[in-house]
Structures are given as structure tokens and as C-alpha cells.
Design a protein around this motif. Structure first.
Motif, PDB file in Angstrom:
ATOM      1  N   SER A   1       0.696  -1.230  -0.225  1.00 35.13           N
ATOM      2  CA  SER A   1      -0.048   0.005   0.139  1.00 35.13           C
ATOM      3  C   SER A   1       0.766   1.292  -0.165  1.00 35.13           C
ATOM      4  O   SER A   1       0.326   2.277  -0.200  1.00 35.13           O
ATOM      5  N   SER A   2       2.088   1.242   0.391  1.00 38.87           N
ATOM      6  CA  SER A   2       2.882   2.342   0.571  1.00 38.87           C
ATOM      7  C   SER A   2       3.871   2.541  -0.457  1.00 38.87           C
ATOM      8  O   SER A   2       4.472   3.627  -0.417  1.00 38.87           O
TER       9      SER A   2
ATOM     10  N   ARG B   1       6.916   6.431  -3.161  1.00 42.04           N
ATOM     11  CA  ARG B   1       5.866   6.390  -2.085  1.00 42.04           C
ATOM     12  C   ARG B   1       4.427   6.618  -2.644  1.00 42.04           C
ATOM     13  O   ARG B   1       4.376   7.566  -3.540  1.00 42.04           O
ATOM     14  N   GLN B   2       3.517   5.722  -2.431  1.00 35.13           N
ATOM     15  CA  GLN B   2       2.292   5.805  -2.854  1.00 35.13           C
ATOM     16  C   GLN B   2       1.300   6.740  -2.089  1.00 35.13           C
ATOM     17  O   GLN B   2       0.600   7.807  -2.561  1.00 35.13           O
ATOM     18  N   PRO B   3       1.258   6.992  -0.793  1.00 34.39           N
ATOM     19  CA  PRO B   3       0.368   7.957  -0.004  1.00 34.39           C
ATOM     20  C   PRO B   3       1.156   9.182  -0.283  1.00 34.39           C
ATOM     21  O   PRO B   3       2.292   9.188   0.125  1.00 34.39           O
TER      22      PRO B   3
ATOM     23  N   ASN C   1       9.845   9.016   6.713  1.00 36.48           N
ATOM     24  CA  ASN C   1       8.998   8.074   5.573  1.00 36.48           C
ATOM     25  C   ASN C   1       9.933   8.114   4.260  1.00 36.48           C
ATOM     26  O   ASN C   1      10.502   9.176   3.743  1.00 36.48           O
TER      27      ASN C   1
END
Length: 357
Positions: free
Chosen positions: A167-168, A333-335, A342
Motif C-alpha cells: 500500500s505504501s 511512495r504511494q500515499p 518516511n
């Protein structure tokens, strides 16, 4: 149970591998029996609502006579889907008569995380891929890792760990080369990883992290292949096709199926490496990160990697992040939302396959 045949001469002797630690895990499949068995292994647990219960994890064994053993793992993280899907298809479709050797497949090893569609286990909060060699007397995630490490690694010659970005992260579809213990082992890993047939193969040592499944498998002497198949918490049709083909290619490369069935990609895979901490662009502020380049772009040291914007403080100028090395943008990074530390971007560089690990 040990296989009837001796391992290839370049592999370490199974007799030299340590005996399994005592464990309460049990299985309803026989690792030594010919044919196709699709069952489970069971990890006893005693939560509030199930005093003498178990967590049962899918386990398949497909065996025909003597030959190499390949251990396939999917669902290491529960929000990475291409591997579990492709392994499920393999389990359902393959005829044992078409192989010479053995396939052990655990398509959803981190079952609680797979069920919850999240990276870490909802039961103990642990990342399965940071718990090896595990602990048979530990929490559930540590017990799962210990079963793979103690019971399944000693049975195998090859270990194929099928990941995507989760997801990230969004990652360019690729195979991952875990550095070997010595030059010969490292070259075995490279050859197997290239045989998988992804568009690129990338050497990644996770900043020296020794608690991953692939690092632990290398330490056990196995020939190891990893993957990163896109991500974003979704299923990529392109990455799934690469994964399906790659699984069949590894069977051919290892000699379980006819080597002539190995399907080479139209272009020779690019060989790259994530060289170390300087390859990572990390967030410095709380805010929303906007990358400057698309995946696959060439970047230069000192160039702007992106900006962090401050939505609750519109008068504040965005903060720029910069690349520290030249290379290719490999992961993003996705979000959009970030906090200090991060991982925003990862850069890969060309790799010399003759390099010593």
C-alpha cells in the motif's frame, strides 16, 4: 523428512544445517509424498474466543520422484497480491507428472495480514519480514517465521519470495537479488533471478537488514529469488503476467521442468542495485509529498526529487527534497501524506554482475 536425492554439489549439505527448534506447529500434508497435496499447517493459539484454537495457513506440496525442491512464498505482507494470486493459479493448474522434484508453496504465509489486507499482522503488530529466524515460542508472527526457517528451509534448494510494493510503495516490476554469502552463492542468486525474466533485476540488501525471509534463506544456503511487482495496494495486470511467467521460468531453471520451456523476455533484463542509504529520499517534514519525476526517470545527484507541501499552512513555501546520487527512479511512495523519516523515493544504479557481494 528429507528428500530421497542428494542436493546439487554446489549446495550446502542438509546434514550440516541445524536441527529444528521445538515447535507446536503441525501440518496435514506430508512433505515427502508424491502427488499433489493442498492443505494447511496449524499454529496453536489461545485467544479470548478460542481457547484451544489454531491459525491455519495454506500449504501445498506437489512432488514427483527425486529432484530439486523449490519453496515458493507469497503473502509475506498482506497488501501485496500478485504473488499469492499467481501461486494459487500454479497450485490449481500444475500436474505433478509434469515436474521432476518438488514444489512447496505457501501462498499466504502471513495469513492474518493477508486477511486484513495490511502490511503487518493485526494480531501482534509485527512485520513478518523483520522477524526471521523467528521464535517457535514467540508471538504468532514469530512462530510463522520459525516454521519457515526451521521446517521448510532445510527441505529446499531454492527459495522464491514474491513481493510487490504494498500500500505504501509503487515499484517498477522487477526481481530482487539478495546478496549471497560468497561470490559463488551470489552468482547463483543472480542467475536464478535473471532466469525469472522480469524487465529488471535489482540487488537490494535492505540496508543490511538480516531479519528478512530472503536474507535468512541465503544464510541457510538456498538459491534465492525475490520480486517487487508494482504495488499501491492494487493488482497490476502487467506485473501479474510477469509473476506467472517467472514462476514457470524458475521451475525450468531449477530443472523441475524442461529447461527448454524457459521463456526469455524480449529484452535482456537490466541489472541494477540500490547501493545504500544514499539511494533513499526521506521526508524531512510533516506534509504532502509531490514527486518531481515519474518512475523510470533518470535523476542526478543534487536535483530536486520533489516537494513537501503544507496544506494547513498555505503561507509556507513547500520544502524541496533532493537526490543524493545519479541513477534511475526505482520506487515511489504511494500515499501523498508523509512525516519525517518516511521513504519517498528510491534510486537504483547500474550493477556489475561480477561484483563481489
Amino acid at each position: 523428512m528429507l528428500r530421497e536425492s542428494e542436493p546439487p554439489s554446489e549446495e550446502p549439505s542438509r546434514a550440516s544445517r541445524p536441527a529444528p527448534r521445538r515447535s507446536s506447529v503441525f501440518a496435514d500434508v506430508d512433505l515427502g509424498r508424491d502427488g499433489k497435496q493442498v492443505g494447511f499447517f496449524y499454529v496453536p493459539q489461545s485467544p479470548h474466543d478460542d481457547a484451544w484454537g489454531t491459525v491455519r495457513v495454506p500449504l501445498a506440496v506437489i512432488k514427483n520422484g527425486t529432484g530439486p525442491t523449490i519453496l515458493f512464498e507469497g503473502g509475506n505482507h498482506g497488501d501485496e497480491y500478485e504473488g499469492p494470486i499467481a501461486l494459487g493459479e500454479l497450485i490449481r493448474s500444475i500436474d505433478p507428472a509434469t515436474i521432476q522434484g518438488r514444489i512447496i508453496a505457501i501462498p499466504a504465509i502471513n495469513l492474518p495480514a493477508v486477511t486484513a489486507a495490511q502490511r503487518t499482522s493485526p494480531i501482534d503488530g509485527l512485520n513478518f519480514n523483520r522477524t526471521f529466524p523467528g521464535d517457535p515460542a514467540g508471538t504468532l508472527t514469530r512462530q510463522l517465521a520459525a516454521y519457515v526457517h526451521d521446517r521448510l528451509f532445510p527441505e529446499a534448494d531454492y527459495f522464491v519470495d514474491l513481493h510487490s510494493g504494498g500500500s505504501s510503495l509503487m515499484i517498477m516490476p522487477s526481481t530482487i537479488i539478495e546478496p549471497g554469502r560468497d561470490p559463488a552463492h551470489h552468482q547463483r542468486n543472480i542467475e536464478a533471478t535473471l532466469a525469472f525474466g522480469a524487465p529488471m533485476a535489482v540487488v537490494v540488501d535492505n540496508l543490511g537488514e538480516a531479519r528478512t525471509a530472503t536474507a535468512s534463506a541465503v544464510e541457510a544456503g538456498l538459491t534465492v529469488v525475490g520480486t517487487e511487482m508494482a504495488g499501491a495496494g492494487a493488482v497490476s495486470a502487467e506485473a501479474l503476467a510477469i509473476c506467472r511467467r517467472g514462476i514457470r521460468n524458475i521451475l525450468a531453471h531449477a530443472g523441475l521442468t524442461d529447461p527448454a520451456t524457459l521463456v526469455r523476455p524480449e529484452r535482456e533484463p537490466r541489472l541494477l542495485a540500490v547501493p545504500g542509504s544514499e539511494a533513499y529520499v526521506l521526508a524531512t517534514e510533516d506534509g504532502v509529498f509531490v514527486p518531481a519525476d515519474a518512475l523510470g526517470a533518470s535523476v542526478k545527484a543534487g536535483s530536486v526529487a520533489g516537494h513537501i507541501h503544507f496544506l494547513a499552512d498555505p503561507g509556507r513555501e513547500p520544502v524541496a527534497l533532493h537526490h543524493r546520487i545519479d541513477g534511475m527512479l526505482f520506487a515511489r511512495r504511494q500515499p501523498g501524506r508523509v512525516r519525517p523519516g518516511n521513504c519517498c523515493l528510491v534510486v537504483a544504479v547500474p550493477y556489475d554482475r561480477g561484483a563481489v557481494p
